[in-house]
Structure formats: structure tokens, C-alpha cells
Design a protein around this motif. Structure first.
Motif: not given
Length: 110
Positions: A27, A48, A51-52
Motif C-alpha cells: 500500500l 487497512f 485501503r484494500m
């Protein structure tokens, strides 16, 4: 793939210590990340969130891996050598069978 840049990676075993390190590393470098982990381990990836993409399920399930690796340029796989019901070898085989031709595959076993 030659020298072209990997843009989307799948990290199988993303919720473990090494897996989380790889997620963070990817990332920070601007990769799109898809993580695979068991359903009960999804909360370990809360840092996370947003973001994922997380694909929960058994990592040795070919259908879970197929969904996770779709469109990925690379697959990083953390294999836990549990020795139970061939879980690690089943995970490795699912990745080998489901990753797109030409994808970079990296396997780690600790």
C-alpha cells in the motif's frame, strides 16, 4: 511480465504478521491490494479498512483464490506449515491453478 510494473497484488495470508507487513509495504508503494484470510481473521486487517479489498475464506479453496487473484499482476502467498489436512499445499495448489498466466508468484513458508 518482463520489466513492466506490478500494479495489483493479491496477498494470501494477509492477516498474519508477515502478511500484514506485506500489505502495508504494498500500500505504501501505491499497489492495489487484495488480501485473503480466514473469515475469523478479517478483524486483524481493520487498520487497512477502505485501503484494500479483503476476500474472506479458506485459503486452500480454489474458488476463494480464483475471486481474489482475478486481475492481479502478482500473488504473494504466506504458507503456514500447519501440517493439517494439507492446508498449505492446498493453498499453494489453488494459487498455481487460479493465478493468471504470466502473473508473478511468490511463496513464503515460515
Amino acid at each position: 511480465m518482463g520489466t513492466e510494473r506490478v500494479r495489483k497484488v493479491c496477498i494470501v495470508g494477509a492477516s498474519g504478521k508477515l502478511g500484514q507487513y506485506m500489505v502495508r509495504h504494498a500500500l505504501e508503494r501505491g499497489y492495489e491490494v487484495v488480501g485473503v484470510c480466514r473469515k475469523r481473521s478479517v478483524p486483524k486487517l481493520a487498520a487497512f479498512e477502505g485501503r484494500m479489498t479483503v476476500v474472506p475464506g479458506p485459503t486452500n479453496d480454489p474458488e476463494v483464490i480464483r475471486r481474489a487473484v482475478a486481475g492481479c499482476d502478482g500473488v504473494l502467498t504466506v504458507l503456514a506449515p500447519w501440517g493439517v489436512q494439507q492446508y498449505a499445499s492446498g493453498t499453494a495448489q489453488a494459487v498455481l491453478d487460479q493465478a493468471r498466466p504470466g502473473a508473478r508468484l511468490v511463496f513464503s513458508c515460515g
